[in-house]
Design a protein around this motif. Structure first.
Motif, mmCIF file in Angstrom:
data_model
loop_
_atom_site.group_PDB
_atom_site.id
_atom_site.type_symbol
_atom_site.label_atom_id
_atom_site.label_comp_id
_atom_site.label_asym_id
_atom_site.label_seq_id
_atom_site.Cartn_x
_atom_site.Cartn_y
_atom_site.Cartn_z
ATOM 1 N N ALA A 79 0.479 -0.781 -0.139
ATOM 2 C CA ALA A 79 0.682 -0.071 0.251
ATOM 3 C C ALA A 79 1.301 0.912 -0.098
ATOM 4 O O ALA A 79 0.857 1.909 -0.876
ATOM 5 N N VAL A 80 2.112 1.296 1.143
ATOM 6 C CA VAL A 80 2.666 2.264 1.222
ATOM 7 C C VAL A 80 3.517 3.103 -0.930
ATOM 8 O O VAL A 80 4.264 4.224 -0.747
ATOM 9 N N MET A 81 4.014 1.622 -1.369
ATOM 10 C CA MET A 81 4.486 1.934 -2.080
ATOM 11 C C MET A 81 3.772 2.247 -3.382
ATOM 12 O O MET A 81 4.430 2.935 -4.036
ATOM 13 N N PHE A 82 2.241 2.145 -3.519
ATOM 14 C CA PHE A 82 1.222 2.356 -4.509
ATOM 15 C C PHE A 82 1.042 3.646 -4.568
ATOM 16 O O PHE A 82 0.975 4.887 -4.931
ATOM 17 N N TRP A 83 1.140 4.192 -3.060
ATOM 18 C CA TRP A 83 0.542 5.830 -2.834
ATOM 19 C C TRP A 83 2.070 6.631 -2.809
ATOM 20 O O TRP A 83 1.827 7.635 -3.776
#
Length: 124
Positions: A56-60
């Motif tokens: 999720a952090v990577m996509f954000w």
């Protein structure tokens, strides 16, 4: 019955057992479930949850990189994107290694049981 016939009979019996084992084709679900049932199941579940958060952090951070207007912001978000990507790769590598270890342990135990049965049948 002499020893040669006993050995031949035992080898034929083992051959059919090995054929049955090889016929059992395990999918990725079986590997994951096998790792969850293993001694490190708490760590396995925790690492999988961390991978979800890191994804999720990577996509954000990727989204923030695309939306950034200034080059300094793009560099900032690109660095965080790459950091989260590296963390995710490392965690997934650990997960695959753990699944491989679990599978290997199960196979070694199968071989031990087969050898134990063979020795018992030969001594009888």
């Amino acid at each position: 019955m002499n020893i040669d016939e006993k050995i031949k009979r035992e080898l034929e019996q083992q051959s059919t057992e090995i054929d049955k084992i090889l016929a059992e084709e395990q999918g990725i679900g079986d590997f994951v479930l096998g790792s969850i049932r293993n001694s490190l199941k708490g760590w396995f579940i925790l690492i999988n949850l961390i991978v979800i958060v890191v994804t999720a952090v990577m996509f954000w951070t990727g989204y923030q990189f695309v939306q950034a207007q200034v080059v300094e912001q793009q560099i900032f978000w690109a660095v965080w994107f790459l950091a989260s990507l590296i963390v995710q790769v490392a965690l997934k590598q650990w997960i695959w290694a753990e699944m491989s270890r679990s599978s290997l342990i199960r196979e070694i135990k199968r071989v031990e049981l087969t050898m134990e049965r063979s020795v018992k049948s030969l001594t009888n």
